[in-house]
Design a protein around this motif. Structure first.
Motif, PDB file in Angstrom:
ATOM      1  N   LEU A 126       0.824  -1.212   0.000  1.00 42.00           N
ATOM      2  CA  LEU A 126       0.000   0.000   0.000  1.00 42.00           C
ATOM      3  C   LEU A 126       0.856   1.259   0.000  1.00 42.00           C
ATOM      4  CD1 LEU A 126      -2.750  -1.185   2.528  1.00 42.00           C
ATOM      5  CD2 LEU A 126      -2.841  -1.146   0.028  1.00 42.00           C
ATOM      6  N   ARG A 127       1.619   1.456   1.072  1.00 40.82           N
ATOM      7  CA  ARG A 127       2.361   2.716   1.193  1.00 40.82           C
ATOM      8  C   ARG A 127       3.452   2.553   2.240  1.00 40.82           C
ATOM      9  NH1 ARG A 127      -2.625   2.910   3.186  1.00 40.82           N
ATOM     10  NH2 ARG A 127      -2.886   3.206   5.444  1.00 40.82           N
ATOM     11  N   ALA A 128       4.308   3.573   2.303  1.00 37.60           N
ATOM     12  CA  ALA A 128       5.324   3.685   3.352  1.00 37.60           C
ATOM     13  C   ALA A 128       5.219   5.069   3.976  1.00 37.60           C
ATOM     14  CB  ALA A 128       6.715   3.441   2.790  1.00 37.60           C
ATOM     15  N   MET A 129       5.650   5.181   5.224  1.00 39.58           N
ATOM     16  CA  MET A 129       5.504   6.439   5.952  1.00 39.58           C
ATOM     17  C   MET A 129       6.790   6.743   6.712  1.00 39.58           C
ATOM     18  SD  MET A 129       1.668   5.746   7.493  1.00 39.58           S
ATOM     19  CE  MET A 129       2.232   4.246   8.276  1.00 39.58           C
ATOM     20  N   LYS A 130       7.114   8.034   6.744  1.00 38.93           N
ATOM     21  CA  LYS A 130       8.205   8.555   7.572  1.00 38.93           C
ATOM     22  C   LYS A 130       9.540   7.873   7.266  1.00 38.93           C
ATOM     23  CE  LYS A 130       4.963   9.511  11.335  1.00 38.93           C
ATOM     24  NZ  LYS A 130       4.626   9.268  12.764  1.00 38.93           N
ATOM     25  N   LEU A 131       9.806   7.683   5.961  1.00 35.16           N
ATOM     26  CA  LEU A 131      11.090   7.117   5.585  1.00 35.16           C
ATOM     27  C   LEU A 131      12.204   8.126   5.806  1.00 35.16           C
ATOM     28  CD1 LEU A 131      10.109   5.289   2.255  1.00 35.16           C
ATOM     29  CD2 LEU A 131      10.290   4.320   4.560  1.00 35.16           C
ATOM     30  N   LYS A 132      13.419   7.642   5.964  1.00 32.33           N
ATOM     31  CA  LYS A 132      14.558   8.499   6.240  1.00 32.33           C
ATOM     32  C   LYS A 132      15.175   9.002   4.933  1.00 32.33           C
ATOM     33  CE  LYS A 132      14.067   8.132  10.591  1.00 32.33           C
ATOM     34  NZ  LYS A 132      13.565   9.317  11.351  1.00 32.33           N
ATOM     35  N   LYS A 133      15.791  10.172   5.031  1.00 38.53           N
ATOM     36  CA  LYS A 133      16.435  10.771   3.861  1.00 38.53           C
ATOM     37  C   LYS A 133      17.751  10.051   3.588  1.00 38.53           C
ATOM     38  CE  LYS A 133      14.488  15.280   5.128  1.00 38.53           C
ATOM     39  NZ  LYS A 133      14.803  16.682   5.509  1.00 38.53           N
ATOM     40  N   LYS A 134      17.943   9.694   2.333  1.00 37.79           N
ATOM     41  CA  LYS A 134      19.169   9.014   1.941  1.00 37.79           C
ATOM     42  C   LYS A 134      19.966   9.785   0.900  1.00 37.79           C
ATOM     43  CE  LYS A 134      18.713   5.311   4.471  1.00 37.79           C
ATOM     44  NZ  LYS A 134      19.710   4.919   5.503  1.00 37.79           N
ATOM     45  N   ASP A 135      19.288  10.666   0.128  1.00 34.88           N
ATOM     46  CA  ASP A 135      19.972  11.406  -0.923  1.00 34.88           C
ATOM     47  C   ASP A 135      20.523  12.714  -0.388  1.00 34.88           C
ATOM     48  OD1 ASP A 135      19.259   9.364  -2.563  1.00 34.88           O
ATOM     49  OD2 ASP A 135      17.534  10.406  -3.453  1.00 34.88           O
ATOM     50  N   LEU A 136      21.462  13.295  -1.102  1.00 35.30           N
ATOM     51  CA  LEU A 136      22.078  14.557  -0.691  1.00 35.30           C
ATOM     52  C   LEU A 136      21.103  15.718  -0.753  1.00 35.30           C
ATOM     53  CD1 LEU A 136      25.538  14.211  -2.490  1.00 35.30           C
ATOM     54  CD2 LEU A 136      25.017  13.832  -0.066  1.00 35.30           C
ATOM     55  N   LEU A 137      20.084  15.611  -1.620  1.00 35.68           N
ATOM     56  CA  LEU A 137      19.126  16.700  -1.778  1.00 35.68           C
ATOM     57  C   LEU A 137      17.974  16.617  -0.794  1.00 35.68           C
ATOM     58  CD1 LEU A 137      18.997  16.863  -5.688  1.00 35.68           C
ATOM     59  CD2 LEU A 137      20.385  18.216  -4.113  1.00 35.68           C
ATOM     60  N   GLY A 138      18.084  15.721   0.202  1.00 35.83           N
ATOM     61  CA  GLY A 138      17.082  15.680   1.256  1.00 35.83           C
ATOM     62  C   GLY A 138      15.873  14.846   0.946  1.00 35.83           C
ATOM     63  N   ALA A 139      15.995  13.822   0.104  1.00 33.46           N
ATOM     64  CA  ALA A 139      14.865  12.952  -0.217  1.00 33.46           C
ATOM     65  C   ALA A 139      15.397  11.536  -0.434  1.00 33.46           C
ATOM     66  CB  ALA A 139      14.112  13.455  -1.440  1.00 33.46           C
ATOM     67  N   SER A 140      14.501  10.651  -0.861  1.00 35.90           N
ATOM     68  CA  SER A 140      14.873   9.274  -1.181  1.00 35.90           C
ATOM     69  C   SER A 140      14.048   8.806  -2.361  1.00 35.90           C
ATOM     70  CB  SER A 140      14.631   8.334   0.015  1.00 35.90           C
ATOM     71  OG  SER A 140      15.481   8.673   1.093  1.00 35.90           O
ATOM     72  N   ASP A 141      14.522   7.753  -3.021  1.00 33.46           N
ATOM     73  CA  ASP A 141      13.819   7.150  -4.154  1.00 33.46           C
ATOM     74  C   ASP A 141      13.480   5.704  -3.784  1.00 33.46           C
ATOM     75  OD1 ASP A 141      14.352   9.523  -5.661  1.00 33.46           O
ATOM     76  OD2 ASP A 141      16.383   8.759  -5.984  1.00 33.46           O
ATOM     77  N   PRO A 142      12.448   5.483  -2.948  1.00 34.10           N
ATOM     78  CA  PRO A 142      12.219   4.139  -2.387  1.00 34.10           C
ATOM     79  C   PRO A 142      11.512   3.189  -3.358  1.00 34.10           C
ATOM     80  CG  PRO A 142      10.595   5.655  -1.532  1.00 34.10           C
ATOM     81  CD  PRO A 142      11.515   6.473  -2.388  1.00 34.10           C
ATOM     82  N   TYR A 143      11.792   1.935  -3.193  1.00 30.84           N
ATOM     83  CA  TYR A 143      11.035   0.848  -3.803  1.00 30.84           C
ATOM     84  C   TYR A 143      11.116  -0.358  -2.866  1.00 30.84           C
ATOM     85  CZ  TYR A 143      15.389  -1.421  -5.338  1.00 30.84           C
ATOM     86  OH  TYR A 143      16.612  -2.035  -5.365  1.00 30.84           O
ATOM     87  N   VAL A 144      10.185  -1.306  -3.037  1.00 25.65           N
ATOM     88  CA  VAL A 144      10.081  -2.471  -2.150  1.00 25.65           C
ATOM     89  C   VAL A 144      10.416  -3.732  -2.939  1.00 25.65           C
ATOM     90  CG1 VAL A 144       8.604  -3.775  -0.562  1.00 25.65           C
ATOM     91  CG2 VAL A 144       8.290  -1.292  -0.820  1.00 25.65           C
ATOM     92  N   LYS A 145      11.228  -4.576  -2.327  1.00 19.58           N
ATOM     93  CA  LYS A 145      11.561  -5.882  -2.904  1.00 19.58           C
ATOM     94  C   LYS A 145      10.912  -6.958  -2.029  1.00 19.58           C
ATOM     95  CE  LYS A 145      15.709  -6.627  -4.518  1.00 19.58           C
ATOM     96  NZ  LYS A 145      17.159  -6.927  -4.604  1.00 19.58           N
ATOM     97  N   LEU A 146      10.199  -7.890  -2.659  1.00 22.55           N
ATOM     98  CA  LEU A 146       9.473  -8.940  -1.947  1.00 22.55           C
ATOM     99  C   LEU A 146      10.020 -10.305  -2.346  1.00 22.55           C
ATOM    100  CD1 LEU A 146       7.248  -6.715  -3.313  1.00 22.55           C
ATOM    101  CD2 LEU A 146       5.779  -7.819  -1.638  1.00 22.55           C
ATOM    102  N   LYS A 147      10.173 -11.187  -1.367  1.00 24.46           N
ATOM    103  CA  LYS A 147      10.676 -12.526  -1.647  1.00 24.46           C
ATOM    104  C   LYS A 147      10.184 -13.486  -0.579  1.00 24.46           C
ATOM    105  CE  LYS A 147      14.871 -15.264  -2.364  1.00 24.46           C
ATOM    106  NZ  LYS A 147      14.278 -15.964  -3.523  1.00 24.46           N
TER     107      LYS A 147
END
Length: 538
Positions: free
Chosen positions: A267-288
């Motif tokens: 569904l969604r993710a919430m309150k993820l941490k910043k990983k990029d230098l510009l203060g954001a992240s590019d998240p995706y989910v891997k399922l196995k």
């Protein structure tokens, strides 16, 4: 005169005997009969069948029939193990017979039936030879030639109406040609789920039966009557094609057949941490799924978003709901370099109620160790919805016949579509120019599946199964299957080479539901591969 006659008689006897011995010796030494000829010695291969049977009355079956192999090693094994097998077999026979006897004796007003002595003797059975059949199915067929002339001592005491009668079985002889089929072959020890035993011809059974010390089989007419009765009874139960079925393993667990399907909606993710230098992240989910050889499934990448929404659905085929778990990993996508891990969590499938959607909010962790202090740090949350749908009872494989038949597709399969199962069995005569570590790559609709490599083997066996869930029958499509070899050494020279390929039309599997064929590999001298395809619809 009488005295002198006696003396002369003895002298004449002595002279006559002496003269006879001398003349006989002379004749034996110096005179030979003219009609005596040297015997003609001929090799066995030139003898006719009747002469051979007269010279060798017990010719082993592996001499008479080239389809049978010698099994001297098996006979030696039986000789050494027979004292222990005797005790184990007799103990098992007692345990099986006791409840059957206890159930039957009240019908005949018998007080008790007990084994006073039960031993198979000191002489083990002998295998004269064994024939083995090779088929394309998951089975092993053996036909041994068995002869047993044993010295068992089986004494049964029967008590009824305050009287006791003792019956003893001695001098047992059994000659039989059974067919033993181990099927289906499975990847769980002892590697077969059932044993099927049948007789290819009526067995020869001979024994002595003593009652109160007298041999009942010596009664005129009784011996042949009992022998034929036993032959007919055994033949009526086990003469081929009738079989004795002995279950060994639970077929569903042994074959690791699918038992359900897991619907996952990220569904969604919430309150993820910043990983990029510009203060954001590019998240995706891997399922196995754990204990699953299939590659992981991924969501799309949500660029520059710490509270992404996906609403993307995935389906997983479940084989072991009690032990399998769903792994969820959240990554930060990077255009260059390794993707950075943002957090993870694991959901054991045994915690999911069947047929009920369950929405779960998971805290993202660094590791799955609950005592690790690094997990105290907040990394965000992931919201998923899970629905586990086990197969219905009529969809479960209950025997070998159904394992050969095509199973139904799991519930939730798209209407009008189905599940395409690909079972990679084995290959033969595959050989590379530089190395032969074969594995199989399957390409279908842009998806890729791979088996495990088998090192240094020209005749590899994989027995791996893959599934493709389709929205419509693949009537006009083809599947590309290629056998490759990867070098076991690290280097840039010849790291991978093709050992042959085949493109399989799927029209036949859609119409026939199941095909199991050996295909000649293109670009291979003699290589062949055995592939089984099943089209399962709901």
């Amino acid at each position: 005169m009488g005295f002198f006659s006696t003396i002369l008689g003895f002298c004449g006897f002595g002279v006559g005997v002496s003269l006879g011995l001398v003349v006989g010796y002379y004749l034996f030494i110096y005179f030979q009969p003219d009609d005596v000829k040297d015997p003609v010695i001929r090799p066995l291969v030139e003898q006719d069948t009747e002469t051979l049977q007269r010279l060798l009355p017990e010719i082993p079956i592996w001499v008479k029939n080239p389809d049978y192999d010698r099994v001297d090693w098996l006979n030696m094994f039986l000789r050494h193990m027979w004292p222990y097998l005797d005790k184990a077999i007799c103990k098992t026979a007692k345990n099986i017979a006791k409840p059957i006897i206890a159930e039957q004796i009240p019908k005949y007003k018998i007080d008790s039936v007990e084994f006073e002595k039960l031993t198979l003797g000191t002489l083990p059975p002998t295998f004269q030879g064994m024939k083995v059949y090779v088929t394309d199915e998951k089975e092993l067929i053996m036909e041994p030639s068995l002869k047993w002339a044993g010295n068992p001592n089986i004494t049964v005491a029967v008590k009824a109406f305050a009287l006791k009668a003792t019956v003893q079985v001695v001098d047992l002889q059994v000659f039989a040609s059974p067919r033993i089929t181990l099927k289906p072959l499975v990847p769980s020890f002892p590697c077969f789920a059932k044993i099927f035993v049948s007789l290819m011809e009526k067995p020869h059974i001979d024994f002595g039966l003593k009652l109160v010390g007298a041999d009942l089989m010596s009664i005129p007419g009784l011996y042949r009557f009992v022998q034929e009765l036993i032959k007919d009874q055994v033949a009526s139960m086990y003469l081929w094609p009738k079989t004795l079925e002995i279950p060994i393993l639970d077929l569903t667990k042994a074959m690791r057949r699918p038992v359900g399907i897991l619907h996952v909606k990220v569904l969604r993710a919430m309150k993820l941490k910043k990983k990029d230098l510009l203060g954001a992240s590019d998240p995706y989910v891997k399922l196995k799924l754990t204990e699953d050889k299939l590659p992981s499934k991924k969501t799309t990448v949500k660029h520059r978003n710490l509270n992404p929404e996906w609403n993307e659905e995935f389906n997983f085929v479940i084989k072991e709901p009690e032990s399998q778990a769903l792994e969820l990993h959240v990554y930060d996508w990077e255009q260059v370099g390794k993707h950075e891990k943002m957090g993870m969590n694991v959901i054991p499938l045994k915690e999911l109620p069947p047929e009920e959607p369950k929405e779960m909010t998971l805290n993202l962790l660094k590791t799955m160790d609950p005592n690790n202090p690094v997990n105290d740090k907040l990394r965000g949350q992931l919201v998923v919805e899970l629905t586990y749908k086990p197969f219905k009872e009529e969809e479960m494989p209950v025997g070998f016949e159904e394992s050969n038949a095509v199973q139904k597709a799991p519930e939730g399969t798209p209407a009008g579509g189905g599940m395409l199962a690909v079972i990679v069995h084995e290959a033969q005569d595959v050989e590379g120019k530089h190395h032969t570590n074969p594995y199989v790559r399957i390409l279908f609709r842009g998806e890729e599946r791979k088996t495990k490599p088998v090192k240094k083997n020209r005749d590899p066996r994989w027995e791996e199964e893959f599934h493709f869930t389709l929205d419509e029958p693949p009537t006009n499509e083809r599947m590309h299957i290629e056998v490759l070899s990867a070098s076991s050494r690290i280097g840039l020279l010849h790291p991978k080479e093709s050992l042959g390929y085949v493109d399989i039309s799927l029209a036949d599997v859609v119409s026939n539901k199941r095909i199991n064929e050996k295909y000649h590999l293109i670009d291979s001298k003699n290589g062949r591969i055995q592939i089984e395809l099943q089209w399962r619809t709901s």
